[in-house]
Design a protein around this motif. Structure first.
Motif, PDB file in Angstrom:
ATOM      1  N   ALA A  23       0.972  -1.208  -0.028  1.00 37.40           N
ATOM      2  CA  ALA A  23       0.000   0.076  -0.067  1.00 37.40           C
ATOM      3  C   ALA A  23       0.772   1.259  -0.002  1.00 37.40           C
ATOM      4  N   SER A  24       2.063   1.233   0.604  1.00 35.03           N
ATOM      5  CA  SER A  24       2.750   2.385   0.732  1.00 35.03           C
ATOM      6  C   SER A  24       3.432   2.629  -0.651  1.00 35.03           C
ATOM      7  N   ALA A  25       3.926   1.592  -1.205  1.00 31.21           N
ATOM      8  CA  ALA A  25       4.719   1.397  -2.662  1.00 31.21           C
ATOM      9  C   ALA A  25       3.474   2.103  -3.757  1.00 31.21           C
ATOM     10  N   ILE A  26       2.217   1.599  -3.531  1.00 33.70           N
ATOM     11  CA  ILE A  26       1.112   1.957  -4.469  1.00 33.70           C
ATOM     12  C   ILE A  26       1.059   3.655  -4.267  1.00 33.70           C
ATOM     13  N   GLY A  27       0.925   4.004  -2.981  1.00 27.80           N
ATOM     14  CA  GLY A  27       0.655   5.631  -2.782  1.00 27.80           C
ATOM     15  C   GLY A  27       1.791   6.422  -2.915  1.00 27.80           C
ATOM     16  N   LEU A  28       3.274   5.923  -2.850  1.00 28.14           N
ATOM     17  CA  LEU A  28       4.330   6.710  -3.383  1.00 28.14           C
ATOM     18  C   LEU A  28       4.394   6.675  -4.695  1.00 28.14           C
ATOM     19  N   MET A  29       4.064   5.603  -5.710  1.00 32.86           N
ATOM     20  CA  MET A  29       4.036   5.779  -7.049  1.00 32.86           C
ATOM     21  C   MET A  29       3.191   6.851  -7.549  1.00 32.86           C
ATOM     22  N   THR A  30       2.047   6.660  -6.724  1.00 30.15           N
ATOM     23  CA  THR A  30       0.891   7.572  -7.247  1.00 30.15           C
ATOM     24  C   THR A  30       1.219   9.057  -6.953  1.00 30.15           C
ATOM     25  N   ALA A  31       1.750   9.249  -5.650  1.00 28.31           N
ATOM     26  CA  ALA A  31       2.072  10.591  -5.401  1.00 28.31           C
ATOM     27  C   ALA A  31       3.269  11.324  -6.249  1.00 28.31           C
ATOM     28  N   TYR A  44       2.911  14.363  -8.993  1.00 29.19           N
ATOM     29  CA  TYR A  44       3.653  15.682  -9.022  1.00 29.19           C
ATOM     30  C   TYR A  44       4.566  15.674 -10.316  1.00 29.19           C
ATOM     31  N   LEU A  45       4.993  14.554 -10.903  1.00 28.66           N
ATOM     32  CA  LEU A  45       5.436  14.624 -12.160  1.00 28.66           C
ATOM     33  C   LEU A  45       4.501  15.282 -13.368  1.00 28.66           C
ATOM     34  N   MET A  46       3.328  14.696 -13.049  1.00 30.45           N
ATOM     35  CA  MET A  46       2.308  15.209 -14.112  1.00 30.45           C
ATOM     36  C   MET A  46       1.942  16.706 -14.054  1.00 30.45           C
ATOM     37  N   LEU A  47       2.397  17.447 -13.028  1.00 27.48           N
ATOM     38  CA  LEU A  47       2.061  18.806 -12.700  1.00 27.48           C
ATOM     39  C   LEU A  47       3.224  19.590 -13.112  1.00 27.48           C
ATOM     40  N   ARG A  48       4.240  19.066 -13.706  1.00 29.67           N
ATOM     41  CA  ARG A  48       5.415  19.783 -14.305  1.00 29.67           C
ATOM     42  C   ARG A  48       5.045  20.380 -15.643  1.00 29.67           C
ATOM     43  N   GLN A  49       5.814  21.302 -15.887  1.00 31.58           N
ATOM     44  CA  GLN A  49       5.720  22.086 -17.268  1.00 31.58           C
ATOM     45  C   GLN A  49       6.382  21.577 -18.348  1.00 31.58           C
ATOM     46  N   ARG A  50       7.033  20.461 -18.255  1.00 32.69           N
ATOM     47  CA  ARG A  50       7.716  20.066 -19.331  1.00 32.69           C
ATOM     48  C   ARG A  50       7.257  18.717 -19.868  1.00 32.69           C
ATOM     49  N   SER A  51       7.585  18.116 -21.088  1.00 32.46           N
ATOM     50  CA  SER A  51       6.890  17.133 -21.824  1.00 32.46           C
ATOM     51  C   SER A  51       7.176  15.690 -21.045  1.00 32.46           C
ATOM     52  N   PHE A  52       8.665  15.585 -20.739  1.00 30.14           N
ATOM     53  CA  PHE A  52       9.308  14.472 -20.427  1.00 30.14           C
ATOM     54  C   PHE A  52       8.673  13.987 -18.901  1.00 30.14           C
ATOM     55  N   PRO A  53       8.726  14.879 -18.079  1.00 33.53           N
ATOM     56  CA  PRO A  53       8.235  14.480 -16.822  1.00 33.53           C
ATOM     57  C   PRO A  53       6.700  14.097 -16.668  1.00 33.53           C
ATOM     58  N   VAL A  54       6.124  14.728 -17.555  1.00 38.35           N
ATOM     59  CA  VAL A  54       4.676  14.437 -17.571  1.00 38.35           C
ATOM     60  C   VAL A  54       4.579  12.938 -18.284  1.00 38.35           C
ATOM     61  N   ILE A  55       5.517  12.558 -19.132  1.00 33.60           N
ATOM     62  CA  ILE A  55       5.235  11.389 -19.586  1.00 33.60           C
ATOM     63  C   ILE A  55       5.642  10.343 -18.545  1.00 33.60           C
ATOM     64  N   VAL A  56       6.894  10.412 -17.873  1.00 28.06           N
ATOM     65  CA  VAL A  56       7.398   9.770 -16.778  1.00 28.06           C
ATOM     66  C   VAL A  56       6.235   9.809 -15.423  1.00 28.06           C
ATOM     67  N   GLY A  57       5.326  10.581 -15.539  1.00 25.78           N
ATOM     68  CA  GLY A  57       4.444  10.724 -14.218  1.00 25.78           C
ATOM     69  C   GLY A  57       3.196  10.024 -14.681  1.00 25.78           C
ATOM     70  N   LEU A  58       2.964   9.773 -16.052  1.00 22.39           N
ATOM     71  CA  LEU A  58       1.861   9.015 -16.532  1.00 22.39           C
ATOM     72  C   LEU A  58       2.134   7.568 -16.278  1.00 22.39           C
ATOM     73  N   ALA A  59       3.483   7.360 -16.810  1.00 19.45           N
ATOM     74  CA  ALA A  59       3.985   6.026 -16.390  1.00 19.45           C
ATOM     75  C   ALA A  59       3.979   5.290 -14.938  1.00 19.45           C
ATOM     76  N   MET A  60       4.289   6.416 -14.053  1.00 18.36           N
ATOM     77  CA  MET A  60       4.517   6.099 -12.716  1.00 18.36           C
ATOM     78  C   MET A  60       2.795   5.710 -12.401  1.00 18.36           C
ATOM     79  N   ILE A  61       1.972   6.477 -12.764  1.00 19.35           N
ATOM     80  CA  ILE A  61       0.713   6.266 -12.308  1.00 19.35           C
ATOM     81  C   ILE A  61       0.113   4.845 -12.981  1.00 19.35           C
ATOM     82  N   THR A  62       0.752   4.535 -14.121  1.00 16.70           N
ATOM     83  CA  THR A  62       0.340   3.340 -14.745  1.00 16.70           C
ATOM     84  C   THR A  62       0.802   2.006 -14.031  1.00 16.70           C
ATOM     85  N   TYR A  63       1.973   2.359 -13.502  1.00 16.79           N
ATOM     86  CA  TYR A  63       2.582   1.210 -12.730  1.00 16.79           C
ATOM     87  C   TYR A  63       1.875   0.985 -11.344  1.00 16.79           C
ATOM     88  N   ALA A  64       1.492   2.154 -10.706  1.00 11.83           N
ATOM     89  CA  ALA A  64       0.596   2.175  -9.408  1.00 11.83           C
ATOM     90  C   ALA A  64      -0.597   1.325  -9.526  1.00 11.83           C
TER      91      ALA A  64
END
Length: 117
Positions: free
Chosen positions: A6-14, A18-38
């Motif tokens: 549960a902690s790992a899922i929460g950390l990956m989601t957080a 956070y990464l999806m709220l950045r203003q660059r394209s690459f962090p948004v893509i990595v953030g979407l992947a992190m949410i997918t993994y969660a």
């Protein structure tokens, strides 16, 4: 063990949010992947996977493993791969069009048609 998952899922989601709220394209893509993994880990954890049991109930087996979470995660992996490819192509097109990967939503040039040229 449940607390760790549960902690790992929460950390990956957080981290993904956070990464999806950045203003660059690459962090948004990595953030979407992190949410997918969660989401994938959440689906696996909700399925109560057991080791050493067959996926289909047989006469000689003591129990069985539910194959539905495995099928859902496999489908989610395929869909997330396709969506990631689409988003990367959209980001690449925006980069080639503007020359920057920064997603500037408060662009003053959007109001002035002469400034776009």
């Amino acid at each position: 063990m449940e607390l760790l998952v549960a902690s790992a899922i929460g950390l990956m989601t957080a981290c993904g949010i956070y990464l999806m709220l950045r203003q660059r394209s690459f962090p948004v893509i990595v953030g979407l992947a992190m949410i997918t993994y969660a989401v994938n880990v959440f689906l696996f954890a909700s399925g109560r996977l057991t080791l050493g049991l067959p996926p289909i109930l047989r006469d000689d087996a003591a129990g069985y493993t539910d194959p539905l979470p495995q099928a859902l995660v496999l489908t989610a992996i395929v869909i997330s791969f396709g969506m990631t490819a689409v988003i990367v192509m959209m980001a690449l097109g925006a980069f080639l069009d503007t020359g920057s990967d920064k997603m500037d939503l408060d662009d003053d040039r959007a109001e002035d048609p002469e400034a776009r040229k």
